[in-house]
Design an enzyme around this catalytic site. Structure first.
Site, mmCIF file in Angstrom:
data_model
loop_
_atom_site.group_PDB
_atom_site.id
_atom_site.type_symbol
_atom_site.label_atom_id
_atom_site.label_comp_id
_atom_site.label_asym_id
_atom_site.label_seq_id
_atom_site.Cartn_x
_atom_site.Cartn_y
_atom_site.Cartn_z
ATOM 1 N N ASP A 8 -26.577 102.951 13.314
ATOM 2 C CA ASP A 8 -27.728 102.344 12.634
ATOM 3 C C ASP A 8 -28.967 102.807 13.402
ATOM 4 O OD1 ASP A 8 -29.384 100.330 11.260
ATOM 5 O OD2 ASP A 8 -29.314 99.284 13.183
ATOM 6 N N ASP A 10 -32.820 101.225 13.020
ATOM 7 C CA ASP A 10 -33.784 100.178 13.423
ATOM 8 C C ASP A 10 -33.078 99.002 14.089
ATOM 9 O OD1 ASP A 10 -35.356 101.227 10.523
ATOM 10 O OD2 ASP A 10 -36.258 101.381 12.514
HETATM 11 C C1 XBP Z 1 -33.726 98.212 8.945
HETATM 12 C C2 XBP Z 1 -34.400 97.960 7.665
HETATM 13 C C3 XBP Z 1 -35.522 98.864 7.248
HETATM 14 C C4 XBP Z 1 -36.702 98.721 8.216
HETATM 15 C C5 XBP Z 1 -37.984 99.201 7.589
HETATM 16 O O1 XBP Z 1 -33.049 99.425 8.801
HETATM 17 O O2 XBP Z 1 -34.010 97.050 6.946
HETATM 18 O O3 XBP Z 1 -35.914 98.460 5.952
HETATM 19 O O4 XBP Z 1 -36.896 97.351 8.508
HETATM 20 O O5 XBP Z 1 -37.838 100.552 7.192
HETATM 21 P P1 XBP Z 1 -31.652 99.715 9.632
HETATM 22 P P2 XBP Z 1 -38.293 100.991 5.707
HETATM 23 O O6 XBP Z 1 -30.565 99.808 8.586
HETATM 24 O O7 XBP Z 1 -31.912 101.015 10.359
HETATM 25 O O8 XBP Z 1 -31.439 98.558 10.594
HETATM 26 O O9 XBP Z 1 -39.640 100.384 5.460
HETATM 27 O O10 XBP Z 1 -38.302 102.495 5.760
HETATM 28 O O11 XBP Z 1 -37.215 100.429 4.799
HETATM 29 MG MG MG Z 2 -30.646 97.728 12.206
#
Ligand code: XBP
Ligand code: MG
Length: 246
Positions: A8, A10
């Site tokens: 993953d 973020d």
């Molecule tokens: C986390 C998310 C993303 C980010 C924002 O992603 O839910 O939506 O918060 O990015 P991950 P965008 O699966 O890597 O934990 O605005 O590009 O969606």
């Molecule tokens: Mg994440």
């Protein structure tokens, strides 16, 4: 036998939400002349909605604002937000979490294949890797499964199934690294054993079913703490990880 690590982005590769995405959303709102401002607590609650466009739309709906907005408002705001987020990354506003680069290098040396399964956009993934490790690191990942490449975002398993199919691997051959309850439900839904590195926003998430719950992957300066079971204070190397999970 584990043949691939699927990461993953973020919250896992980097603590990118509080000081990255959240700031970029607020810059886009201000640029559009909106009086919306997501403080840290508000954003923490909004993180239950995955996907930036989906999060914006959810916020507008819960405040009864949808009927006053252009039908494309979420896509337009999200494009501006992504531009601001990439600029923040290019300004080196976000670093990788402890132990991430170390584990990526150890995995590559051990011949373990790498992939990404994330809700964010491919643009954001490339900008994060380029600004933290360097442009070359994007090539370390055989597949970058990101954003709208699948119809349903996490906690749906779609993005993990997409990566498995592209890598021609079975879920039992892969280990997922996640940070949140939504991410864990996605990886478990696709059948992957999952290591959680929790963070400030996901501290209280439900991690039932995770193979390991850590405070971080750890490195010599910041040893990893195994929150599920104590393995002593050490940075979690590939060998230990594979011994724990095989
Ligand atoms: C986390 C998310 C993303 C980010 C924002 O992603 O839910 O939506 O918060 O990015 P991950 P965008 O699966 O890597 O934990 O605005 O590009 O969606
Ligand atoms: Mg994440």
């Amino acid at each position: 036998m584990i043949e691939a690590f699927v990461f993953d982005v973020d919250g896992t590769l980097a603590d990118s939400e509080r000081d990255g995405h959240r700031v970029a959303f607020n810059l886009a709102f201000a640029e559009a002349g909106l009086d919306w401002h997501w403080d840290e607590d508000t954003y923490g609650a909004l993180l239950s909605v995955t996907g930036g466009k989906e999060r914006i739309r959810h916020f507008a709906r819960t405040r009864g604002l949808l009927q006053d907005l252009d039908p494309q408002f979420d896509a337009l705001l999200h494009a501006a937000k992504t531009r601001h987020y990439v600029a923040l990354l290019e300004g080196h506003a976000i670093a990788l979490r402890a132990g991430v680069e170390r584990l990526l290098n150890e995995a590559r040396e051990a011949g373990i294949r790498l992939a990404i399964a994330t809700t964010t956009t491919p643009q954001n993934v490339a900008a994060l890797l380029a600004s933290t490790i360097g442009e070359h690191s994007i090539g370390w990942f055989e597949v970058i499964g990101a954003g709208d490449v699948v119809p349903r975002k996490k906690p749906a398993p779609d993005i993990y199934r997409y990566v498995l199919a592209k890598m021609r691997l079975d879920a039992r051959q892969c280990l997922a690294f996640e940070d949140s309850g939504n991410g864990l439900r996605a990886s478990l839904g696709a059948g992957l054993k999952t290591v959680i590195t929790r963070n400030g926003y996901t501290r209280d998430d439900d991690f039932t079913g995770a193979a390991l719950v850590l405070d971080s992957l750890g490195d010599t300066e910041h040893p990893s703490q195994v929150l599920r079971r104590q393995y002593g204070r050490d940075c979690l190397c590939v060998t230990t990880l594979l011994q724990l999970l095989n």
